[in-house]
Design a protein around this motif. Structure first.
Motif, mmCIF file in Angstrom:
data_model
loop_
_atom_site.group_PDB
_atom_site.id
_atom_site.type_symbol
_atom_site.label_atom_id
_atom_site.label_comp_id
_atom_site.label_asym_id
_atom_site.label_seq_id
_atom_site.Cartn_x
_atom_site.Cartn_y
_atom_site.Cartn_z
ATOM 1 N N ARG A 123 0.232 6.365 -8.228
ATOM 2 C CA ARG A 123 -1.226 6.982 -8.743
ATOM 3 C C ARG A 123 -1.022 8.057 -10.192
ATOM 4 O O ARG A 123 -1.627 8.256 -11.302
ATOM 5 N N GLU A 143 -6.591 2.731 -4.603
ATOM 6 C CA GLU A 143 -5.741 3.673 -3.871
ATOM 7 C C GLU A 143 -6.893 5.136 -3.942
ATOM 8 O O GLU A 143 -6.458 5.454 -2.952
ATOM 9 N N THR A 144 -7.734 5.000 -4.801
ATOM 10 C CA THR A 144 -8.239 5.896 -4.712
ATOM 11 C C THR A 144 -9.154 6.121 -3.369
ATOM 12 O O THR A 144 -10.249 7.216 -2.919
ATOM 13 N N VAL A 202 0.995 -1.668 -0.150
ATOM 14 C CA VAL A 202 0.024 0.206 0.019
ATOM 15 C C VAL A 202 1.095 1.236 0.379
ATOM 16 O O VAL A 202 0.880 2.124 -0.904
ATOM 17 N N LEU A 260 -5.733 -2.015 -7.918
ATOM 18 C CA LEU A 260 -4.978 -1.531 -7.230
ATOM 19 C C LEU A 260 -5.500 0.032 -7.291
ATOM 20 O O LEU A 260 -4.990 1.129 -5.851
ATOM 21 N N SER A 261 -5.589 0.741 -8.321
ATOM 22 C CA SER A 261 -5.841 1.874 -8.839
ATOM 23 C C SER A 261 -7.821 2.301 -7.842
ATOM 24 O O SER A 261 -7.245 3.704 -6.945
ATOM 25 N N LEU A 271 -8.453 4.615 -1.057
ATOM 26 C CA LEU A 271 -7.957 5.077 0.960
ATOM 27 C C LEU A 271 -7.493 6.157 1.289
ATOM 28 O O LEU A 271 -7.267 6.936 1.935
ATOM 29 N N THR A 272 -7.353 6.626 -0.640
ATOM 30 C CA THR A 272 -7.220 8.540 -0.087
ATOM 31 C C THR A 272 -8.399 8.720 0.684
ATOM 32 O O THR A 272 -7.943 9.698 1.077
ATOM 33 N N SER A 282 3.440 1.517 -1.287
ATOM 34 C CA SER A 282 3.834 2.330 -2.842
ATOM 35 C C SER A 282 2.720 2.835 -3.913
ATOM 36 O O SER A 282 3.169 3.142 -4.379
ATOM 37 N N ALA A 283 0.910 2.814 -2.821
ATOM 38 C CA ALA A 283 0.621 2.726 -4.283
ATOM 39 C C ALA A 283 0.667 4.280 -4.417
ATOM 40 O O ALA A 283 0.358 4.556 -5.955
ATOM 41 N N SER A 284 0.933 5.068 -3.779
ATOM 42 C CA SER A 284 0.560 6.846 -4.031
ATOM 43 C C SER A 284 1.653 7.115 -5.219
ATOM 44 O O SER A 284 1.617 7.797 -6.371
#
Length: 384
Positions: A245, A260-261, A238, A256-257, A263-264, A240-242
Motif C-alpha cells: 500500500r 487492495e482498496t 492478499v 492489485l492496488s 478489500l480494505t 502481502s497486499a497491505s
C-alpha cells in the motif's frame, strides 16, 4: 469378410439397425453444438434416441413416444452430458444412457439425472451402440425410485458422476414394455431429494459439465497452467497486499492496488478473509460493457479435519467507463442462486461471498436486466 461376419455374429439377436438417415441426422445435430468437445457425445446421444425409437416402433408400436423436447435437439444440451433426456413414453419420463460396445461393469451417470427433479426420469434405459456396424441394442433398464433407494451405496466422483453397477439394470425389456402398456406414472414414487431443483437449467448444466477451476490448486500455487488457459491473472498473496500500500502512486491504477482498496473497504463491513487467501482477476465483456471480476479464494481446516473454503467475488469496471446501473452479480450452486447483488450507484462495485465444502461448486454470473448474462467456469475445491 469373415472378420466382418464374426463381428455381426457377436451382436444380440435384438440388435436394431440404424438407418442411414438416422446416422446423417445425428451427424447434423452434432454439428450444431458449438463446443467441439461435446460434438461426439451429442452424436452418440442422438444415435441412442434413434436406436431407441426404431426399437420401440418394432416392439411396441402401440405406445407413444414424445421426443419434441429431447435434449439432442437443443445444441446447448445435446452433448453436455452422456444421456438423452426430455423424452416421454406413454407419459413416463425416460432417460436414455448411451454406452459403447466395450463391456463395462459400471455405468457413469451424471448427478443431475438423479438429484434434480427436473431431469430425473421414471426409467433409465441403457442403449448399447455399435456405431461402426450401425446398430443399437436396448441393453437394460432401471426404475429411478429403485436407484434412489440405493443411492447411499454409491459414491460421487470428483467430476460429479455416480458409478452405477450395470447389474442393477434389469435386462428383460419385455417387463419395461409392460410398464408402459399397463401402468401409470403415478405408481412410481419419486421422492424429493436434497439438493432441490435449480431454477436455471442452463446454470445447472454449466455447473455440472464445464471444467471447474480447482481452487485447492489455486491456494497451493499449482495453477499456472490453468491460469494461462482460462485467462485468469494471479495476484500476489492478499496478506502481502497491505505491504504494498505504501508504494503509492505507481500502483494506484494497478489491479492489485484496486483490489487492495476494495478489500480494505469490505473489511470495514466486518468481513474477514482467511489467512491463506489468494486472489486473481479476469476481464471480460458483458454486452457492450468491459467488466473485471476479482475472485478471492481461502480455506480453513476445522479441528475435526473438515475443510471449508470460501469464494469472494468482486465485480467492477475494467475501464474508465461506468458500470450499467442494472448490473447484477450472482453466485449459484446446484440448489439455485445463493447470493444476488444489484448495483445501486454508478462507479461502485458489487461483491458477494459464499462458503462451501469440498463437495460443492459455485458459479459466478454477471447479468443485465435485459437478460444478457455471462457465467465464468465454476469454482470447485478438489482437495486430495
Amino acid at each position: 469378410m469373415n472378420a466382418l461376419i464374426n463381428e455381426f455374429e457377436t451382436l444380440d439377436n435384438d440388435a436394431i439397425a440404424l438407418s442411414s438417415d438416422s446416422l446423417q441426422t445425428a451427424a447434423n445435430l452434432s454439428e450444431l453444438v458449438t463446443m467441439r468437445s461435446q460434438q461426439w457425445q451429442a452424436y452418440f446421444n442422438a444415435l441412442a434416441l434413434f436406436g431407441f425409437e426404431a426399437w420401440l416402433q418394432e416392439r411396441a408400436p402401440d405406445v407413444r413416444l414424445e421426443r419434441d423436447n429431447a435434449s439432442v435437439f437443443e445444441p446447448t444440451q445435446a452433448g453436455a452430458i452422456a444421456a438423452t433426456y426430455g423424452l416421454t413414453v406413454n407419459q413416463f419420463r425416460v432417460c436414455l444412457i448411451p454406452i459403447d460396445s466395450e463391456p463395462d461393469t459400471v455405468i457413469s451417470l451424471s448427478r443431475i439425472l438423479i438429484e434434480s427433479a427436473e431431469f430425473r426420469p421414471h426409467f433409465y434405459v441403457l442403449v448399447e451402440l455399435y456405431e461402426e456396424q450401425e446398430q443399437a441394442i436396448i441393453k437394460g433398464w432401471l426404475r429411478a425410485d429403485n436407484l434412489i433407494a440405493r443411492q447411499s451405496e454409491l459414491s460421487l466422483s470428483t467430476d460429479w458422476k455416480y458409478e452405477i453397477p450395470q447389474a442393477w439394470f434389469e435386462p428383460d425389456c419385455d417387463n419395461l414394455l409392460l410398464y408402459w402398456r399397463c401402468a401409470s406414472p403415478a405408481m412410481i414414487d419419486l421422492p424429493s431429494l436434497a439438493p432441490t431443483i435449480a431454477s436455471d437449467r442452463y446454470s445447472w448444466l454449466q455447473l455440472l459439465t464445464q471444467p471447474a477451476i480447482d481452487t485447492a490448486q489455486w491456494l497451493q500455487e499449482e495453477w499456472q497452467a490453468l491460469v494461462n488457459d482460462l485467462t485468469w491473472v494471479l495476484l500476489p498473496p492478499v496478506a502481502s497486499a497491505s505491504g504494498l500500500r505504501s508504494s503509492g502512486a505507481t500502483l494506484n491504477r494497478s489491479p492489485l492496488s484496486e483490489l487492495e482498496t476494495i478489500l480494505t473497504a469490505i473489511e470495514r463491513t466486518g468481513m474477514r478473509l482467511p489467512s491463506n487467501a489468494r486472489a486473481a482477476y479476469q476481464d471480460f465483456e458483458l454486452g457492450e460493457y468491459p467488466l473485471r471480476l476479482y475472485a478471492v479464494i481461502g480455506s480453513e481446516v476445522a479441528t475435526d479435519g473438515a475443510i471449508a473454503w470460501s469464494l469472494l467475488a468482486i465485480l467492477g469496471k475494467a475501464t474508465d467507463r461506468d458500470l450499467p446501473v442494472d448490473l447484477i452479480l450472482q453466485i449459484s450452486d446446484i440448489t439455485g442462486v445463493l447470493v444476488e447483488r444489484q448495483l445501486e450507484a454508478r462507479g461502485a462495485y458489487l461483491f458477494a461471498e459464499v462458503e462451501g465444502t469440498p463437495e460443492e461448486r459455485f458459479l459466478v454470473t454477471a447479468a443485465l436486466a435485459d437478460g444478457t448474462t455471462r457465467s465464468l467456469p465454476p469454482f470447485a475445491f478438489q482437495a486430495e
